[in-house]
Design an enzyme around this catalytic site. Structure first.
Site, PDB file in Angstrom:
ATOM      1  N   GLY A 146     -24.601  19.913  -1.838  1.00 53.03           N
ATOM      2  CA  GLY A 146     -24.206  19.424  -3.146  1.00 53.03           C
ATOM      3  C   GLY A 146     -25.386  19.391  -4.101  1.00 53.03           C
ATOM      4  O   GLY A 146     -26.548  19.413  -3.692  1.00 53.03           O
ATOM      5  N   CYS A 147     -25.090  19.310  -5.388  1.00 55.92           N
ATOM      6  CA  CYS A 147     -26.144  19.374  -6.405  1.00 55.92           C
ATOM      7  C   CYS A 147     -27.025  18.120  -6.398  1.00 55.92           C
ATOM      8  O   CYS A 147     -28.260  18.219  -6.344  1.00 55.92           O
ATOM      9  CB  CYS A 147     -25.532  19.607  -7.777  1.00 55.92           C
ATOM     10  SG  CYS A 147     -24.185  18.479  -8.210  1.00 55.92           S
TER      11      CYS A 147
END
Length: 342
Positions: A146-147
Site C-alpha cells: 500500500g502507499c
C-alpha cells in the site's frame, strides 16, 4: 526480446500510471487490457494523452499468452480470481490488498471479508523491494504494498532493524493527495469538498495499519503495535508522513544518519536528504523516489522521521514495475529513470 504483459484495472489512476510507465519501458509490450465494463473501448478514448492504441477486452485469463499480469483492481477481486493453474502460466503482480497480509483473520477484521484463497495467501511475496529483493526475484505472485505502508516502513525500517527506539511508542501522522482515494465518483472527493480543506479519516481503523505493523514486526522480530492516522489534503498526488518514536538511548543525529546510510546507501530509489533538508511531496512528484530525513528532539528524547513519496508511483505503479524488473532480472530502475515533475 520483450515480455508480454496485461493489465486488469488500467482505467484507474494507478492503472493509468502503470500504462504510462510501461509504454516507456524498453523490455515490455502491453498486450492485453482487461475490463468487464469497457469492452471494445479504445484506451485513448479514456485517456487521450496516453499513446496506447489498444481496446479493452474481457477474456478468460486462461486463454491469455502473457508473461506477466498486473492487477490494479478493487479489494476482494483478485482473491477470488487467482489460482495455482494461472500462476503456472504467468507471473502476477497484484496492486490490491488481497495478498498483502499473512493472517486470514486480518482480512475479516480490517477488510470485512473472508479470504477465499488462503494457500496462495501464504505463498505470496510482499513486494517491498528494499526489504525483500531476493524473495521477489523468485516469486510468481507479488503483493504490491500500500502507499501509506510503503512510505511508513521505508521511513522507519532502519530504526526498527537496529532496535534503537521503543517500538510501541511509534506514532505515524500521514497526509495524502486525493488520488489515493481512487477514480470512482464520491461526494467526499468532489472539488468543493476537498479544496481548501484538510481532514483526518480512518481513525484507529485504517486498513494500512496491520500491514505496517506486520512488516515492522517482522523486522523487529517481535509483535509491535503503533498509532497510524491518515489525513486527506487538497492536492492531486503525494504522501508525506511524520513519524515519532522514543529513543532507547542518548543518540546524536550523526549516529542515526550513519544507521540510515548503512541500510540505504546502495538503494536506487531511496534518497536520504542532507541535514536540514526536509522532504517535500513536490520533490518526488511523478517519480519512484522515496525521500527521507529525520531530527532528534533532545528535549523529549524522541526521533522525528519524515518521508515523502508519490502515492501513484512509488506507492503503486512505479513500485509494481520495480517488482517486475526484479522478477524478470532486468535492471531494477529500468523504465523508472525519471525525476520529479514540478
Amino acid at each position: 526480446m520483450k515480455i508480454k504483459v496485461g493489465i486488469l484495472g488500467a482505467s484507474g489512476y494507478a492503472g493509468n500510471e502503470l500504462v504510462r510507465i510501461l509504454l516507456n519501458h524498453p523490455k515490455v509490450e502491453i498486450s492485453y487490457l482487461g475490463s468487464s465494463s469497457s469492452v471494445g473501448q479504445n484506451y485513448q478514448d479514456l485517456y487521450p494523452d496516453t499513446p496506447l492504441n489498444l481496446c479493452f477486452e474481457n477474456k478468460n485469463l486462461d486463454e491469455l499468452e502473457l508473461d506477466l499480469l498486473f492487477l490494479a483492481t478493487p479489494h476482494e477481486f483478485s482473491a477470488k480470481l487467482l489460482n495455482e493453474n494461472l500462476l503456472k502460466k504467468m507471473k502476477i503482480i497484484d496492486l490490491s490488498a488481497d495478498f498483502r497480509l499473512k493472517n486470514p483473520k486480518d482480512y475479516e477484521l480490517w477488510y470485512k471479508f473472508t479470504h477465499p484463497n488462503q494457500e496462495l495467501l501464504q505463498n505470496a511475496i510482499y513486494g517491498l523491494c528494499e526489504l525483500y529483493k531476493e524473495e521477489i526475484k523468485k516469486a510468481s505472485l507479488v503483493a504490491n504494498p500500500g502507499c501509506y505502508t510503503t512510505c511508513s516502513i521505508l521511513s522507519l525500517y532502519p530504526l526498527f532493524k537496529e532496535k534503537i527506539i521503543d517500538f510501541n511508542s511509534v506514532i505515524i501522522d500521514a497526509k495524502s493527495g486525493v488520488s489515493g482515494a481512487g477514480r470512482s465518483a464520491k461526494v467526499e472527493n468532489l472539488f468543493c469538498e476537498v479544496n481548501e480543506n484538510i481532514k483526518a479519516y480512518g481513525l484507529a481503523s485504517h486498513r494500512h495499519t496491520p500491514e505496517i505493523e506486520e512488516h515492522l514486526s517482522y523486522v523487529a522480530k517481535e509483535k509491535i503495535t503503533l498509532q497510524f492516522t491518515p489525513h486527506l489534503v487538497p492536492m492531486q498526488r503525494g504522501i508525506l508522513i511524520s513519524a515519532y518514536a522514543n529513543l532507547k538511548e542518548n543518540l546524536q543525529e550523526q549516529d542515526i544518519r550513519d544507521i540510515y546510510t548503512k541500510y540505504y546507501q546502495n538503494n536506487k530509489f531511496i534518497r536520504l536528504l542532507p541535514p536540514q533538508s526536509l522532504p517535500q511531496t513536490r520533490w518526488v512528484k511523478s517519480s519512484n523516489f522515496a525521500d527521507i530525513n529525520f531530527s532528534i528532539d533532545q528535549r523529549t528524547k524522541r526521533v522525528i522521521v519524515l518521508g515523502a513519496i508519490d502515492n501513484l508511483i512509488k506507492g503503486a505503479a512505479g513500485q509494481a514495475v520495480q517488482n517486475m524488473n526484479l522478477m524478470f532480472d532486468f535492471d531494477e530502475d529500468e523504465g523508472l529513470k525519471f525525476f520529479a515533475n514540478l
